[in-house]
Design an enzyme around this catalytic site. Sequence first.
Site, PDB file in Angstrom:
ATOM      1  N   GLY A  72       0.672  -1.133  -0.104  1.00 56.88           N
ATOM      2  CA  GLY A  72      -0.144  -0.147   0.124  1.00 56.88           C
ATOM      3  C   GLY A  72       0.671   1.121  -0.034  1.00 56.88           C
ATOM      4  CB  CYS A 129       0.422   1.100  -7.473  1.00 57.44           C
ATOM      5  SG  CYS A 129       0.528   0.381  -5.761  1.00 57.44           S
TER       6      CYS A 129
END
Length: 303
Positions: A72, A129
Amino acid sequence: MADLKVTVAGVEFQNPLIAASGTFGFGHEYLEFFPLSTLGGISCKGITLKERMGNPPPRIAETPGGMLNAVGLQNPGVDTFIEKDLPWLSQQGTRIIANIAGNTPAEYCEMAERLSDTAVDMIELNISCPNVKQGGVHFGTSCAGVEDITAQVRRFCKKPLMVKLSPNVADIGDIAAAAESAGANAISLINTLTGMRIDIKTRRPILHNNTGGLSGPAVFPVAVRMVWQAAARVSIPVVGMGGISTWQDAVEMLLAGATALQIGTVFFSDPKAPLHILKGLNEYMEQNGISSVTELTGGIMPW
């Protein structure tokens, strides 16, 4: 020794091996294995405008042939990177690529503008991402999204701009062409494939984020295919990545059309992987009468 120098978007790298973003931090941890000058470059851990703590654990899981991660984008933020990490990196004798990620175009543009006046050699625009709840990946899954965010960042970026592409798309060639048309100086691919594992005892996903990015040898054939397709559509350099673990993989990715390479997940199983890959690449070139590694790029002969 064969000539391993490559040039990407006007930046010369002493060899084609670049540490992939997210697997190498800012390089401190690997000094006990080799000097960072061994690498052609380092794509630093993904940087956001403000500090991020990342996703709650568990956020890494081993899989057959690779790993899932949903870290993350944990990072200290762009200001801390510029003030504390970049001065040290600048003394390590390798090229520095700043990988930037954001939730909005304004965040990307602000980071590109700030980093343009620093010692980084290149900026890698991470629009792929899959491990955050918002931002990043939603810019990179359509041609219009890729073109728009690239064009906006291009206006603020004074450094060579490389766009990191997602494999979670319908046609990677179209996506690559969109990045080039909007002003990208190079593209890098592939980022991780979205994956998932479930604990059959608890019936919960193994990762707290539920899904994560799959990397490692399992994705290598997908990466080779996408690099080949993207290289056929663009005239800008392609930096290939995705499961490269051996010198044979490196040669294969170069033949598919890559000018340079990023290696990542292999660092977790073999921290000295760059030494082995560079040695094997040198020997392969000498045995085959290849004087420059650039002769390998795009050398594939399709049926």
